[in-house]
Design a protein around this motif. Structure first.
Motif, short mmCIF file in Angstrom:
data_model
loop_
_atom_site.label_atom_id
_atom_site.label_comp_id
_atom_site.label_asym_id
_atom_site.label_seq_id
_atom_site.Cartn_x
_atom_site.Cartn_y
_atom_site.Cartn_z
N ALA A 158 0.83 -1.21 0.00
CA ALA A 158 0.00 0.00 0.00
C ALA A 158 0.87 1.26 0.00
CB ALA A 158 -0.93 -0.01 1.21
N GLU A 159 1.93 1.26 0.80
CA GLU A 159 2.82 2.44 0.82
C GLU A 159 3.56 2.58 -0.51
OE1 GLU A 159 2.85 4.77 2.77
OE2 GLU A 159 2.02 4.08 4.67
N TRP A 160 3.95 1.48 -1.09
CA TRP A 160 4.58 1.52 -2.41
C TRP A 160 3.63 2.14 -3.43
CZ3 TRP A 160 5.60 -3.42 -5.79
CH2 TRP A 160 6.33 -3.05 -6.94
N ALA A 161 2.35 1.76 -3.36
CA ALA A 161 1.37 2.32 -4.29
C ALA A 161 1.28 3.83 -4.14
CB ALA A 161 0.00 1.68 -4.04
N ARG A 162 1.27 4.32 -2.91
CA ARG A 162 1.19 5.76 -2.70
C ARG A 162 2.43 6.46 -3.26
NH1 ARG A 162 -1.09 5.88 3.53
NH2 ARG A 162 -3.29 6.18 3.01
N ALA A 163 3.59 5.88 -3.02
CA ALA A 163 4.82 6.49 -3.51
C ALA A 163 4.88 6.47 -5.03
CB ALA A 163 6.02 5.74 -2.92
N ARG A 164 4.45 5.38 -5.64
CA ARG A 164 4.48 5.32 -7.10
C ARG A 164 3.51 6.33 -7.70
NH1 ARG A 164 4.35 -0.47 -9.96
NH2 ARG A 164 2.13 -0.44 -9.42
N ALA A 165 2.38 6.54 -7.04
CA ALA A 165 1.45 7.57 -7.52
C ALA A 165 2.07 8.95 -7.42
CB ALA A 165 0.15 7.51 -6.71
N ASP A 166 2.82 9.21 -6.33
CA ASP A 166 3.54 10.48 -6.21
C ASP A 166 4.52 10.66 -7.37
OD1 ASP A 166 2.24 11.14 -3.88
OD2 ASP A 166 3.81 10.35 -2.58
N LEU A 167 5.23 9.60 -7.70
CA LEU A 167 6.17 9.68 -8.83
C LEU A 167 5.43 9.99 -10.13
CD1 LEU A 167 8.87 6.87 -8.53
CD2 LEU A 167 9.23 9.32 -8.78
N GLY A 168 4.29 9.35 -10.33
CA GLY A 168 3.52 9.58 -11.54
C GLY A 168 3.08 11.02 -11.68
N ARG A 169 2.84 11.69 -10.57
CA ARG A 169 2.43 13.10 -10.60
C ARG A 169 3.63 14.04 -10.56
NH1 ARG A 169 -1.40 11.07 -6.90
NH2 ARG A 169 -0.32 12.02 -5.13
N GLY A 170 4.85 13.48 -10.59
CA GLY A 170 6.04 14.32 -10.58
C GLY A 170 6.45 14.78 -9.20
N MET A 171 5.90 14.17 -8.14
CA MET A 171 6.21 14.59 -6.77
C MET A 171 7.30 13.67 -6.21
SD MET A 171 2.22 15.14 -5.75
CE MET A 171 2.52 15.46 -4.03
N ALA A 172 8.51 13.83 -6.74
CA ALA A 172 9.61 12.93 -6.40
C ALA A 172 10.00 13.04 -4.93
CB ALA A 172 10.81 13.22 -7.29
N LEU A 173 9.95 14.24 -4.37
CA LEU A 173 10.35 14.43 -2.98
C LEU A 173 9.42 13.65 -2.04
CD1 LEU A 173 12.44 15.94 -1.28
CD2 LEU A 173 10.80 17.82 -1.07
N ASP A 174 8.12 13.71 -2.30
CA ASP A 174 7.16 12.97 -1.49
C ASP A 174 7.38 11.47 -1.63
OD1 ASP A 174 6.07 15.34 -0.69
OD2 ASP A 174 4.35 15.25 -2.04
N ALA A 175 7.62 11.02 -2.87
CA ALA A 175 7.84 9.59 -3.09
C ALA A 175 9.07 9.11 -2.35
CB ALA A 175 7.97 9.31 -4.59
N ALA A 176 10.14 9.88 -2.40
CA ALA A 176 11.37 9.49 -1.70
C ALA A 176 11.15 9.44 -0.19
CB ALA A 176 12.49 10.46 -2.05
N ALA A 177 10.38 10.39 0.32
CA ALA A 177 10.11 10.40 1.77
C ALA A 177 9.30 9.18 2.19
CB ALA A 177 9.38 11.69 2.13
N ARG A 178 8.37 8.73 1.35
CA ARG A 178 7.57 7.54 1.68
C ARG A 178 8.42 6.27 1.62
NH1 ARG A 178 2.10 8.46 1.90
NH2 ARG A 178 1.27 10.19 0.67
N LEU A 179 9.24 6.16 0.58
CA LEU A 179 9.95 4.91 0.34
C LEU A 179 11.23 4.78 1.15
CD1 LEU A 179 9.54 4.63 -3.54
CD2 LEU A 179 8.45 3.22 -1.79
N GLY A 180 11.83 5.91 1.55
CA GLY A 180 13.10 5.85 2.26
C GLY A 180 13.09 4.91 3.45
N PRO A 181 12.15 5.08 4.39
CA PRO A 181 12.15 4.18 5.55
C PRO A 181 11.93 2.71 5.19
CG PRO A 181 10.77 6.11 5.94
CD PRO A 181 11.12 6.12 4.50
N LEU A 182 11.26 2.46 4.07
CA LEU A 182 10.95 1.07 3.70
C LEU A 182 12.14 0.35 3.09
CD1 LEU A 182 7.42 1.67 2.13
CD2 LEU A 182 7.94 0.80 4.40
N VAL A 183 13.06 1.09 2.47
CA VAL A 183 14.19 0.43 1.82
C VAL A 183 15.47 0.51 2.65
CG1 VAL A 183 13.24 0.83 -0.47
CG2 VAL A 183 14.82 2.49 0.49
N ARG A 184 15.54 1.45 3.61
CA ARG A 184 16.72 1.54 4.46
C ARG A 184 16.63 0.55 5.61
NH1 ARG A 184 15.12 7.10 4.98
NH2 ARG A 184 15.88 8.36 3.26
#
Length: 976
Positions: free
Chosen positions: A734-760
């Motif tokens: 679900a969090e991945w889906a939200r981040a990918r949607a942010d990327l689709g809208r060009g909101m890279a900063l938001d996507a990185a903030a969502r995904l950072g804790p999940l991959v680190r």
């Protein structure tokens, strides 16, 4: 939850917004001088009368004439019209000719207090009211002119028999037309034929009379009757879960124990009248969960209080025949109906004329459909069976057993014999239990569960009884009745105390229930306990318990617990099971080379297997091997096998596995279709954990298709269950889906903030099997946002290790894309080219389009617009083929920035802007700051500020708010 309320003492109506909106629309028509008709149809207990009474209370624009049919007068000519006119107040309080004296109207306060409405004896027969306090008399909204009664009706009754059907219409045409008139007839189907004909005649011609409305309610099965055919119709259905829960909370002041609350809602089935009756039946101690609930919760009197009126007028022979139908239906509790040939054989043997069914069909109680006889309303079936005395029920089952013969009907015959038994019968119990589990007997899980439960009822010994109840619970679980399974387990608990094999079986069922609808950590412990208890008695069942425990640990994202569940080698393993265990152990410890052989053998055996559970394991093996095409194929076979066995619990699980495999192959539309079906079936079978996983899959699909509302709804729904139940996999998706949607809208900063804790590394790290799938998105987001460069490189290198294992056919292309993002100059271009070449091998439009988009952006920033346009157009068409709307819009914006033509060019004032100015305007209109716009478009904040000043000047505006409004208006016009 939907709830319509008004001020004062008006009671709340839950879940009826659409119906009340239709009534409000009728009232608005009358207020504007037009006429209208509305027919409200529904089965008993669904609230027809409540909706009509609400309409009466809420109508303040004029006058109301309100009555309810009296069943006792349905054979008296014109009695319906007489009751309607009698409800109209007369001048100076005088009664209409030929009627009893009027009585004071009952006020809303009287109704809220619950006291009886004062009325003289016999008033119901004249006015059409059903009984003391049952319905309000018609309401006067004013005093009419010219000496007419306040309603404007002539103080005369309709003529005697022989009145033409135009009588009511003629009378309405003579009413006072200065104020609107609403005519409400509740239970209009119970009027006498002549009154119904006049009512229908007037309703179909209501437009000829200004400011007159007719609001009628009828039984659901009579909405298409000739008198009412063609009228605007609103059908009442059962209340949804939220609305029913809100009603129950009102009834109990929110004090019901959660378990009791769930039981009441389940038993009522969305029928508000039955829910009210059941809640009022329980004592405070029972509502609080301190005393046992009655069994059955909805007994004969409670059911007859809601739907018994439809049965009371049926002939005795028809009621006897219906009892046979209901008893035959008890053996098939899945709702498919009773065997018509069996029922008719039993009826003839009992001396019942089969033609007795005709009366039930005319009354809309039951109907014959091919080789089955069905009740139109399940509540009526339950009322027929539970409302009959025990001796009559037993006699009906005995007749059905006598009418069955031959080995093909062995399970049905033995079940009816057991249902007819008056006490314990060890021989009958053993025969029935043996037939219930026999593989050569064709029966659905719920039939087997009923048979085993009844075998337990006639079993004298405690140990055997507990074993049979436990087996019945397992079949109830497979049949999609988890609450019934829990009840059977509770009944088996006492007898299972001294038998390890029975205890192990009970823990296995309990763990399987928690795996689909509870905290998965609890399921894990119960399943491991079951395995330990079953090992000496049933090694294969013990191995199945360990596989289920591994699944629970997988859902929780606990790889160490997965290994612990698989580690013990069973004493006598099945070859396929041992290959799966060995292969998964190797894969989980990073030895993919050792995993391939065993898992490939599991996959090969699936070609000729028809066991749904083994096929689902083979599908999981295919995903671990990176063979997503085989995963789709095997999971589709598992779905077919689950459906063939009527395994209602396994169908949504197979749909989940299939949808996820299709998502991995890029077949997003198919994944959505299967996940939506899985969502419905998982809801029906009470499997909230499976529901959460389907929501997560649908959120991922929405992140591609670009529907923000849908994405938020599915992601929130997944996380709502994933949190308390420990579903790390669903939460990560679900969090991945939200981040990918942010990327689709060009909101890279938001996507990185969502995904950072999940991959680190850290306690918030995502699911071990999903984390690497998210890594390419994180690298892209981090690079485009200009932040977390070190984290992006670390993630890319970890992804390189995972990609080398061959677990995902898209991984090599995604890895090259990640490295291209992190590289510069000619090296980046070579890596983009390499990524595209790997995409050609792997297939999948969406991932290839993402690489093309990033490559096009890279070329544009290096002032190579012609080359960029070629890549971006390819990306656009691939996104459109994938249904990736939001990604296609981002690509069009990039194309405009290169000076290339793209679909949906802008017109109007925005056409004055350059491509770059237009992109900046759109970003700002979405609420982005200058810094966020700069990150999206890979330019400096000073450049954004410069262009934004020019945009304001060209458009003649002064603020971001004005810009947002202008962009929204122009793009709405363009879309139209």
């Amino acid at each position: 939850m939907t709830t319509k309320t008004t001020t004062g003492t008006t009671p709340r109506l839950h879940g009826r917004d659409a119906e009340l909106d239709a009534v409000a629309a009728l009232s608005e028509r009358l207020s504007s001088g037009r006429s209208g008709v509305l027919l409200i149809a529904g089965e008993p207990g669904l609230g027809r009368t409540a909706v009509v009474e609400r309409a009466v209370r809420d109508f303040t624009a004029g006058r109301v004439l309100h009555t309810r049919a009296a069943p006792a007068e349905r054979h008296l000519a014109h009695s319906g019209l007489h009751a309607l006119f009698s409800s109209a107040p007369s001048p100076a309080g005088a009664p209409l000719p030929g009627t009893a004296p009027s009585h004071p109207a009952r006020t809303p306060g009287d109704r809220a207090a619950g006291g009886p409405a004062p009325h003289p004896p016999g008033r119901e027969a004249v006015t059409g009211l059903a009984g003391a306090g049952a319905r309000r008399p018609a309401t006067d909204r004013g005093t009419g002119p010219g000496g007419l009664p306040p309603l404007g009706l002539p103080p005369t009754l309709p003529p005697p028999s022989g009145t033409p059907p135009t009588g009511l219409l003629d009378l309405l045409e003579r009413t006072d037309r200065n104020r609107p008139l609403l005519v409400c007839v509740d239970d209009a189907h119970l009027w006498d034929p002549l009154s119904r004909a006049a009512l229908g005649f007037a309703a179909r011609r209501a437009d000829s009379v200004p400011a007159v409305g007719l609001l009628l309610s009828v039984a659901g099965h009579l909405a298409g009757a000739p008198d009412f055919a063609g009228l605007p119709l609103v059908r009442l259905g059962p209340l949804g879960d939220r609305a029913a829960g809100a009603l129950l909370d009102d009834l109990t002041s929110g004090t019901a124990d959660p378990f009791v609350r769930d039981a009441l809602l389940r038993e009522a089935g969305g029928n508000p009248a039955l829910l009210t009756a059941l809640a009022r039946r329980l004592s405070p101690a029972q509502l609080a969960g301190h005393a046992p609930l009655p069994r059955p919760l909805a007994d004969g009197p409670a059911l007859n209080g809601v739907v018994g009126g439809r049965l009371a007028e049926l002939p005795p022979a028809t009621r006897d025949l219906l009892l046979l139908v209901a008893a035959a239906h008890e053996h098939r509790p899945d709702g498919c109906g009773a065997d018509a040939a069996l029922v008719l054989r039993a009826a003839r043997a009992a001396g019942i004329d089969p033609a007795a069914l005709d009366a039930a069909e005319r009354a809309g109680v039951a109907r014959s459909a091919g080789d089955r006889v069905r009740f139109d309303d399940p509540l009526v079936r339950r009322a027929v069976h539970r409302g009959a005395p025990l001796a009559r029920r037993r006699a009906a089952h005995a007749r059905l057993a006598a009418a069955l013969d031959g080995d093909r009907d062995r399970l049905s015959r033995l079940t009816h014999r057991a249902l007819a038994a008056e006490g314990p019968d060890a021989r009958l119990a053993a025969e029935l239990a043996s037939a219930a589990v026999a593989p050569d007997v064709r029966a659905e899980p719920l039939q087997r569960s009923l048979a085993l439960a009844r075998a337990a009822d006639v079993t004298p010994a405690d140990g055997s009884r507990a074993a049979r109840l436990t087996a019945a619970a397992e079949y109830a679980r497979l049949g999609g009745r988890p609450h019934r399974a829990a009840e059977l387990l509770a009944a088996a608990r006492e007898g299972a105390a001294g038998h390890d094999a029975v205890r192990g079986g009970a823990e296995l069922v309990r763990g399987a229930l928690a795996l689909r609808d509870g905290p998965v950590a609890d399921a894990y412990e119960a399943l491991l306990m079951a395995a330990a208890l079953l090992d000496p008695h049933d090694p294969q069942a013990a191995q199945g318990a360990r596989f289920a425990a591994m699944e629970a640990a997988w859902a929780a994202g606990d790889s160490a617990s997965c290994l612990a569940a698989l580690d013990p080698r069973p004493a006598r393993p099945r070859p396929g099971d041992d290959d799966f265990r060995t292969g998964m152990l190797a894969a989980l410890t990073g030895r993919f080379g050792d995993a391939r052989g065993p898992l490939r053998r599991v996959l090969d055996r699936a070609a000729c297997d028809d066991d749904p559970l083994r096929l689902l394991r083979a599908g999981a093996a295919a995903l671990v091997l990176g063979d997503v095409a085989a995963a789709c194929r095997v999971n589709a076979r598992a779905l077919a096998a689950a459906r063939a066995r009527a395994a209602a619990t396994l169908v949504p699980l197979a749909l989940e596995h299939l949808a996820y495999a299709e998502l991995r192959t890029g077949r997003h539309a198919r994944a959505r279709a299967h996940a939506e079906e899985g969502l419905r079936t998982a809801h029906r079978s009470g499997q909230r954990n499976v529901v959460a996983h389907h929501h997560a899959v649908l959120a991922l699909v929405a992140s591609i298709e670009g529907d923000r509302t849908l994405l938020a709804g599915h992601a929130d729904a997944a996380l709502e269950v994933a949190g308390p139940h420990g579903l790390a996999q669903a939460a990560s998706l679900a969090e991945w889906a939200r981040a990918r949607a942010d990327l689709g809208r060009g909101m890279a900063l938001d996507a990185a903030a969502r995904l950072g804790p999940l991959v680190r590394p850290g306690h918030r790290r995502g699911h071990f099997a999903v984390r690497m799938l998210m890594a390419p998105c994180f690298v892209e987001a981090a690079v485009l946002a200009g932040e977390c460069a070190a984290d992006a490189r670390t993630a890319a290198e970890e992804f390189a290790v995972w990609a080398a294992l061959g677990g995902d056919p898209q991984a090599p292309a995604q890895l090259a894309r990640c490295r291209a993002l992190l590289a510069s100059g000619p090296e980046a271009e070579a890596l983009y080219a390499h990524a595209l070449a790997r995409h050609e091998r792997a297939g999948g439009d969406f991932e290839r389009a993402r690489t093309l988009l990033l490559y096009g952006k890279w070329l544009r920033r290096r002032r190579r617009p012609r080359e960029a346009r070629g890549r971006l157009k390819d990306a656009l068409y691939a996104f459109e083929r994938s249904g990736a709307t939001v990604w296609a819009e981002q690509t069009r914006a990039e194309l405009r920035a290169t000076g290339g033509a793209a679909a949906r060019e802008t017109a109007g004032p925005l056409a004055r802007l350059t491509p770059q100015q237009l992109r900046i305007a759109r970003c700002v209109a979405e609420g982005a700051t200058n810094r966020e716009v700069a990150l999206r478009l890979s330019i400096s904040p000073r450049t954004v500020d410069h262009h934004l000043r020019n945009v304001f000047a060209l458009l003649g505006i002064r603020s971001r708010v004005e810009l947002s409004r202008l962009v929204a208006r122009e793009e709405t016009v363009g879309a139209g």
